[in-house]
Design an enzyme around this catalytic site. Sequence first.
Site, PDB file in Angstrom:
ATOM      1  N   GLU A 354       0.831  -1.305   0.094  1.00 41.83           N
ATOM      2  CA  GLU A 354      -0.009   0.022   0.000  1.00 41.83           C
ATOM      3  C   GLU A 354       0.739   1.386  -0.048  1.00 41.83           C
ATOM      4  O   GLU A 354       0.571   2.279  -0.494  1.00 41.83           O
ATOM      5  CB  GLU A 354      -0.931  -0.009   1.139  1.00 41.83           C
ATOM      6  N   HIS A 403     -15.012  -1.399   1.340  1.00 45.28           N
ATOM      7  CA  HIS A 403     -15.152  -2.238   2.402  1.00 45.28           C
ATOM      8  C   HIS A 403     -15.081  -1.562   3.705  1.00 45.28           C
ATOM      9  O   HIS A 403     -14.482  -1.816   4.754  1.00 45.28           O
ATOM     10  CB  HIS A 403     -14.391  -3.431   2.456  1.00 45.28           C
TER      11      HIS A 403
END
Length: 611
Positions: A354, A403
């Site tokens: 990430e 999410h």
Amino acid sequence: MDYDNLRELGQQLRVDAVRAADAAGSGHPTSSMSAADLMAVLLARHLHYDFGEPARPGNDHLVFSKGHASPLLYALYKAGGAVTDEELLTFRAEGSRLEGHPTPQLPWVDVATGSLGQGLPVGVGIALAGKHLDRLPYRVWVLCGDSEMAEGSMWEAFEHAGHERLDNLTAVIDVNRLGQRGPTRHEWDLDAYAHRIRSFGWHTVEVDGHDVAAVDEAYAEARSTALRPTAIIARTRKGRGVQAVEDREGAHGKPLPDAAEAIAELGGRRDLAVDVAPPPDVRAPHRAHEDLVLPHYETGDSVATRDAYGAALTALGAARGDVVALDGEVSDSTRSRAFAKDHPDRFFECYIAEQQLVAAGVGMQARGWTPFVSTFAAFLTRAHDFVRMAAVSRASLNFAGSHAGVAIGEDGPSQMGLEDLAMFRAVHDSTVLYPCDANQTARLMSAMTDRPGVNYLRTSRGATPVIYGPEERFQVGGSTVLRSSDADQVTLIGAGVTLHEALAAADRLAEEDIAARVIDLYSVKPVDAETLHTAADATGRFVTVEDHRPEGGLGDAVLEAFTDGRRAPRVARLAVRNLPASAGAERQLAIAGIDAEAIVGAARRLLAAGD
């Protein structure tokens, strides 16, 4: 320049770094002095750059990953004719462009550095743009420190660059042995660095960083190496050339104790000017702009906002040739896979890394592209420092966190984004949006595309009812009042998943003859203070409800609208205060106390408490 002049240029850079730090009374001259010969050779013999036209498409890119060596960078700019000696001596002064660590306030700086471990990952992003988007022959040079080689983000960058065969990227590692408080992990063991870096598919060159002829040959080797990035691993001495500080602990981050004596020991001031080689005369690629046709959804349908994100992103890619998408190996879930299918040449898979994911987006936007970076909202927290530094870089890029919240259901707390709104709201000049349905998602994506700064869109996993028609418009900084009357006694405020729970709660309260106003606060930052003030005057009671931790999210955004001294309403704040476990989505909302029943109960309690 011949090698004798290169040595003199290296000494000039050292002297100017010492002078700048001495004038400021602070800074990192010793870290600058170790890399001076490395940068002298680069500037005079290998960099192709037009300082008079920093946006020229063919310009090379120089990133100081070790941003604390800024005195060296500014000394380079002086040698290249970009700044004057007078400006050099304004280093770190209030109002000066020459900040303690480089920022794009200077037109020759692509991105802000200083938080170690970020320059190389961003450099990977710029190199990716050069190879696959711009398709231009510029090179990316990144000066790295040996201390930051302990950062995991550096190794994410090494692996990604090796995988992508970025032969337009060169990392120059200044191995000066000493960190902030003592020796680095591997000190002068160049083989330890080389072995690790080669394992990621890089070409490596080990060199004496003070031998200008050897450094020159290393750069030439890097430029001629095909299909692999190159790391030049240079043994140097911190504080090179001044006996009082050379290779001595305790001198990091301080001006030299006697600048005049140090300058004399370095041979005195010089005023060498470098005629930097110009870049090739090339053109940036044409980035077509056509009419945007967003996806349309029928009211009453149930559509996940993440599905709308994928469809809208694909539509933006069709209309705009500057839009690129990056994902962290979850494109099936974030739905960016739809963009990858239709626009594979502008989709970048960054895998489960990430920090590199965000850094690549920062690098690409520095080249004028418009990135959309997507992964699970929870996983963006790993890259928070990169998001923070993106704001310091004045970067313009878009994030999508899917999410979000307990509403994802059975996957459990490791996958639930419950801190993301707070994280992005805390970023300087950021925009935070949380749509509740598919049409709103598409419209907000269009609105955020050209918005400067860091923009965040929060999407949901499960399907939610489409309550807005495709003709609706949504402004950043706005909100929508979905239920309102002159008889309203309480205001229910939600966004995303909880907006639908607020609507259901309003229906139940109406059955009890309690009129409730409902506000869709889809723009969490900037917030629609005017609408909130009007509601407070009308009802005097707020119930805020969010699928997020109570700290820093929607509830705090609402309360901050009343920090101007006006009288605030009585507020009941519903948020996720428990530690979730696996359960279905509806049960998760109930357990967390953020479903319609909990909202009804909170409204009743406010009314029972009176004024």
